[in-house]
Scaffold this motif. Sequence first.
Motif, PDB file in Angstrom:
ATOM      1  N   PHE A   6       8.144  13.498-157.087  1.00 60.65           N
ATOM      2  CA  PHE A   6       9.207  12.758-156.408  1.00 60.65           C
ATOM      3  C   PHE A   6       8.683  11.375-156.048  1.00 60.65           C
ATOM      4  CE2 PHE A   6      10.551  17.103-155.608  1.00 60.65           C
ATOM      5  CZ  PHE A   6      11.938  17.019-155.765  1.00 60.65           C
ATOM      6  N   ALA A  10      12.556   8.592-152.887  1.00 64.41           N
ATOM      7  CA  ALA A  10      13.283   9.766-152.407  1.00 64.41           C
ATOM      8  C   ALA A  10      13.174   9.897-150.889  1.00 64.41           C
ATOM      9  CB  ALA A  10      12.762  11.024-153.083  1.00 64.41           C
ATOM     10  N   TYR A  14      16.189   9.192-147.771  1.00 66.05           N
ATOM     11  CA  TYR A  14      16.594  10.059-146.664  1.00 66.05           C
ATOM     12  C   TYR A  14      16.296   9.433-145.307  1.00 66.05           C
ATOM     13  CZ  TYR A  14      18.124  13.719-149.742  1.00 66.05           C
ATOM     14  OH  TYR A  14      18.832  14.433-150.683  1.00 66.05           O
ATOM     15  N   TYR A  33      19.814   8.254-155.222  1.00 68.82           N
ATOM     16  CA  TYR A  33      19.904   9.708-155.071  1.00 68.82           C
ATOM     17  C   TYR A  33      19.814  10.386-156.439  1.00 68.82           C
ATOM     18  CZ  TYR A  33      21.843  14.357-154.623  1.00 68.82           C
ATOM     19  OH  TYR A  33      22.022  15.717-154.721  1.00 68.82           O
ATOM     20  N   VAL A  37      16.055  11.686-156.414  1.00 71.78           N
ATOM     21  CA  VAL A  37      16.173  12.967-155.713  1.00 71.78           C
ATOM     22  C   VAL A  37      16.681  14.059-156.639  1.00 71.78           C
ATOM     23  CG1 VAL A  37      17.228  14.218-153.793  1.00 71.78           C
ATOM     24  CG2 VAL A  37      16.555  11.815-153.496  1.00 71.78           C
ATOM     25  N   HIS A  76      18.910  16.212-146.505  1.00 71.59           N
ATOM     26  CA  HIS A  76      17.832  16.792-147.306  1.00 71.59           C
ATOM     27  C   HIS A  76      18.446  17.297-148.611  1.00 71.59           C
ATOM     28  CE1 HIS A  76      19.550  20.220-145.046  1.00 71.59           C
ATOM     29  NE2 HIS A  76      19.392  20.847-146.201  1.00 71.59           N
ATOM     30  N   GLN A  77      17.606  17.532-149.590  1.00 70.18           N
ATOM     31  CA  GLN A  77      18.036  18.160-150.846  1.00 70.18           C
ATOM     32  C   GLN A  77      17.301  19.469-151.001  1.00 70.18           C
ATOM     33  OE1 GLN A  77      20.352  17.195-153.575  1.00 70.18           O
ATOM     34  NE2 GLN A  77      19.949  19.394-153.632  1.00 70.18           N
TER      35      GLN A  77
END
Length: 208
Positions: A6, A10, A14, A33, A37, A76-77
Motif C-alpha cells: 500500500f 493510502a 484516510y 481511493y 486503496v 477504513h477499507q
Amino acid sequence: MSFTGFPEAALDFYDDLEIDNSKVFWEAHKDVYRDSVAAPMNALTAELADEFGPAKVFRPYRDVRFSKDKTPYKTHQGAFVAVGPATGYYVQIGAPGMRVGAGFYHAESDRLARIRRAIDDDLHGAELEHLIAGLTRKGWEVSGDQLKTAPRGFAKDHPRIELLRHRSLTVSRDYGFDEVIHSAALVDQIRTHWRETRQLLNWLMQHG
C-alpha cells in the motif's frame, strides 16, 4: 495486478477523509481511493485467496439509514474471508495504519447457545482457553462484544465466565505503520498470522 504494498497515499487519504468526510472531498480524491486503496486491497486478497479463499472487499460507503452519524464514507477499507456464517479472517487499512483479525463477528441465538455449551464443557472449553492463551502469547489481542454479566443459565463464578460472556469473539493484531505494509512482503506476513488463527476458527466452526 501483483500486490506490491500500500502506498503512503493510502494512509494520507484516510487522514484527510477523517477531517473532511464529504462527497465533495470524495469526488475530488476518488482516483486516490481507487489506485492507492481499492486496487492494492484487491491485489492483496487475490494473492491470499489460494490458501484462504476469496475475500469480500467491503464497499466504502456507510449505511447511514439508522445512524445518528450521517458521514457518508467509511474511514477504513476492510476485507473479509468467510469460513462460515460471520466467521473468518479480516484485514483493514485506515488512518491508524493496518491490522488483521479473525473470529466470529455475529452469531444468531441458536449458534451462540451451541458455542456457550461448548465453552461450558470442561474438555472443549479448556481447548478454547488453550487456543486463546496461545494466541495472546503470540501478540494477538482478544476482543468482541460481551455481556456485562453472566449469560442466562450460567453461574457468575463459572471458571470460563469471561469467554461465556462473549456475543462475538475476535482476535486481532495491529501492524500500525510498519514498513511491511508498503511492500510485497505483507502478503507472507498476513499469511503467517492468519495461519496462527486457523485452529481458533476451526474450533468455532466445529462447536458453532
